[in-house]
Scaffold this motif. Structure first.
Motif, PDB file in Angstrom:
ATOM      1  N   SER A 138       1.429 -16.603  23.872  1.00 17.57           N
ATOM      2  CA  SER A 138       2.431 -15.762  23.212  1.00 17.57           C
ATOM      3  C   SER A 138       1.913 -14.330  23.101  1.00 17.57           C
ATOM      4  N   LYS A 162      -1.177 -16.077  19.296  1.00 15.49           N
ATOM      5  CA  LYS A 162      -1.336 -17.177  18.345  1.00 15.49           C
ATOM      6  C   LYS A 162      -0.916 -18.544  18.891  1.00 15.49           C
ATOM      7  N   LEU A 163       0.028 -18.555  19.829  1.00 16.08           N
ATOM      8  CA  LEU A 163       0.559 -19.819  20.340  1.00 16.08           C
ATOM      9  C   LEU A 163       0.421 -19.907  21.850  1.00 16.08           C
ATOM     10  N   LEU A 166       3.940 -26.591  21.909  1.00 16.89           N
ATOM     11  CA  LEU A 166       3.459 -25.331  21.356  1.00 16.89           C
ATOM     12  C   LEU A 166       2.142 -25.660  20.676  1.00 16.89           C
ATOM     13  N   ASP A 198      -1.555 -24.273  18.836  1.00 17.48           N
ATOM     14  CA  ASP A 198      -2.301 -23.209  18.161  1.00 17.48           C
ATOM     15  C   ASP A 198      -3.435 -22.758  19.079  1.00 17.48           C
ATOM     16  N   SER A 199      -3.518 -21.473  19.355  1.00 15.54           N
ATOM     17  CA  SER A 199      -4.504 -20.977  20.322  1.00 15.54           C
ATOM     18  C   SER A 199      -5.936 -21.011  19.806  1.00 15.54           C
ATOM     19  N   THR A 213      -1.439 -29.235  18.353  1.00 13.56           N
ATOM     20  CA  THR A 213      -0.022 -29.102  18.644  1.00 13.56           C
ATOM     21  C   THR A 213       0.728 -28.784  17.348  1.00 13.56           C
ATOM     22  N   VAL A 221      11.141 -20.428  18.691  1.00 15.69           N
ATOM     23  CA  VAL A 221      10.096 -21.124  17.928  1.00 15.69           C
ATOM     24  C   VAL A 221      10.516 -21.416  16.495  1.00 15.69           C
TER      25      VAL A 221
END
Length: 196
Positions: free
Chosen positions: A35, A39-40, A52, A54-55, A60, A97
């Protein structure tokens, strides 16, 4: 961020090309995209659902359902709230999202899997490339209802907009006619009319 038809997404630091994170998934990952705010991660692969993630943690945080076959492409709109997924079911689905229960829209392809997606930097356009012969450029400001269809001959390697959004590039990986096609914006009456 890298994924290569394996069950892993890897994050590298560009300065020394050192591995920073390594996230594992229960199915083969075909494509990932980060993103705009970092962040995603949108993760698609050999599964009907897209994730989706979390980076930072690799956990998930959301799942989108709707594709009827495996997926090969994803892309983020510049605001970081909208993303698109492209599937072997010949559709591109656009998601928000903030509400993942159903897609914002479903864009149907002509004859092949959707293999490459790109939003323009300004977010006004979404280029949707099939595996061969067709690229459709949708106007996002008109709710994806207006599109320009580019019909060409050959397998498509990918699509990309120039940083100033004035040019659309289409990579053709056809064995007999490999090429890079360039389409420039045509401005008419002070607003964008189409790519030529």
């Amino acid at each position: 961020m890298a994924s290569n038809n394996a069950c892993v997404v890897m994050e590298y630091e560009m300065d020394g090309f050192q591995l920073v994170n390594n996230f594992r998934f229960p199915w083969t990952v075909n494509h990932t995209s980060l993103s705009p705010d970092g962040k995603l991660i949108a993760v698609v692969g050999d599964h009907r659902d897209a994730l989706l993630v979390d980076s930072t943690s690799g956990l998930t945080v959301g799942t989108v359902k709707g594709h009827r076959d495996y997926s090969f492409a994803s892309a983020w709109y510049s605001d970081g709230r909208i993303f698109a997924t492209g599937s072997q079911d010949k559709t591109c689905r656009v998601w928000d999202v903030r509400s993942l229960a159903k897609p914002v829209t479903v864009l149907k392809g002509n004859m092949a899997a959707v293999r490459s997606l790109r939003f323009s930097t300004d977010g006004q356009f979404l280029a949707v490339a099939e595996a061969a012969d067709f690229v459709n450029v949708y106007n996002t400001s008109l709710n994806y209802e207006r599109r320009l269809e580019i019909d060409l001959f050959g397998e498509i390697a990918g699509v990309s907009f120039s940083p100033d959004d004035e040019t659309l590039f289409i990579g053709v990986s056809d064995q007999n006619y490999p090429s890079l096609l360039q389409f420039n914006k045509r401005h008419k009456y002070g607003y964008l009319d189409s790519f030529v």
